[in-house]
Design a protein around this motif. Structure first.
Motif, short mmCIF file in Angstrom:
data_model
loop_
_atom_site.label_atom_id
_atom_site.label_comp_id
_atom_site.label_asym_id
_atom_site.label_seq_id
_atom_site.Cartn_x
_atom_site.Cartn_y
_atom_site.Cartn_z
N PHE A 104 0.75 -1.00 -0.01
CA PHE A 104 0.00 -0.09 0.13
C PHE A 104 0.97 1.16 -0.11
CE2 PHE A 104 -2.43 -3.25 2.01
CZ PHE A 104 -3.70 -3.10 1.41
N TRP A 105 0.45 2.21 -0.88
CA TRP A 105 1.23 3.57 -0.68
C TRP A 105 -0.03 4.84 -0.71
CZ3 TRP A 105 5.86 5.37 0.44
CH2 TRP A 105 5.95 6.59 0.18
N ASN A 106 -0.31 5.37 0.27
CA ASN A 106 -1.13 6.58 0.31
C ASN A 106 -2.44 6.07 0.16
OD1 ASN A 106 0.74 8.35 0.87
ND2 ASN A 106 1.18 8.92 -1.21
N ARG A 121 6.57 4.75 -11.38
CA ARG A 121 6.04 5.98 -12.20
C ARG A 121 5.46 7.03 -11.25
NH1 ARG A 121 1.73 7.42 -16.03
NH2 ARG A 121 2.46 8.98 -17.04
N MET A 122 4.52 6.39 -10.42
CA MET A 122 3.64 7.21 -9.49
C MET A 122 4.53 7.89 -8.49
SD MET A 122 0.48 6.09 -6.81
CE MET A 122 1.57 5.54 -5.45
N LEU A 123 5.62 7.38 -8.15
CA LEU A 123 6.58 7.97 -7.11
C LEU A 123 7.34 9.01 -7.66
CD1 LEU A 123 8.00 5.00 -5.17
CD2 LEU A 123 6.59 6.61 -4.40
N ALA A 124 7.75 8.82 -8.96
CA ALA A 124 8.39 9.97 -9.59
C ALA A 124 7.59 10.94 -9.88
CB ALA A 124 8.91 9.10 -11.14
N MET A 125 6.27 10.98 -10.29
CA MET A 125 5.23 12.11 -10.28
C MET A 125 5.06 12.90 -9.08
SD MET A 125 2.69 10.20 -12.93
CE MET A 125 1.30 11.29 -12.45
N GLN A 126 5.35 12.23 -8.04
CA GLN A 126 5.21 12.77 -6.74
C GLN A 126 6.55 13.45 -5.98
OE1 GLN A 126 3.57 10.24 -3.77
NE2 GLN A 126 1.72 9.97 -4.92
N ALA A 127 7.41 13.47 -6.66
CA ALA A 127 8.81 13.89 -6.38
C ALA A 127 8.88 15.21 -6.85
CB ALA A 127 10.13 12.94 -6.93
#
Length: 127
Positions: A104-106, A121-127
């Protein structure tokens, strides 16, 4: 695909209860080393085709993590580690976890190694 060796275990299906109890025993004793055990268990089972339901195999895998055969035997029988496994399974079921890898993430659930690129990709978009 991920550069990992894979072979279906010679004995399949099998009980992973002992391995999970050993994991929780190590996590309670030396949490920083629990990941090492998880990696060793996965490699032993799905690459080396060792029977990780066998207490003797678990004892061998635990030696590099500074757990003796007696420590391993005690971990497999300790009611506290049995309860830790029951609790983790109950929590996972309550959250809808039904396989591995599952994380799970967020608040969003991810299941399967094929979701790792999506997660990255989701992590990169949040950075």
């Amino acid at each position: 695909h991920h550069g990992l060796q894979f072979a279906l275990p010679a004995k399949f299906p099998f009980s992973s209860h002992g391995a999970a109890r050993l994991y929780y025993a190590l996590e309670a004793r030396a949490p920083e080393r629990a990941g090492e055990l998880a990696e060793a268990l996965l490699a032993a089972c799905f690459a080396d085709q060792l029977d990780t339901s066998n207490p003797a195999v678990l004892a061998q895998l635990a030696v590099p993590l500074r757990l003796s055969a007696d420590d391993t035997r005690a971990a497999l029988e300790d009611p506290a580690h049995k309860e830790s496994l029951r609790q983790a399974n109950s929590e996972g079921a309550a959250r809808g976890v039904w396989g591995s890898p599952y994380w799970f993430w967020n608040g969003e659930a991810f299941f399967g190694a094929d979701r790792v690129p999506q997660f990255e990709r989701m992590l990169a978009m949040q950075a």
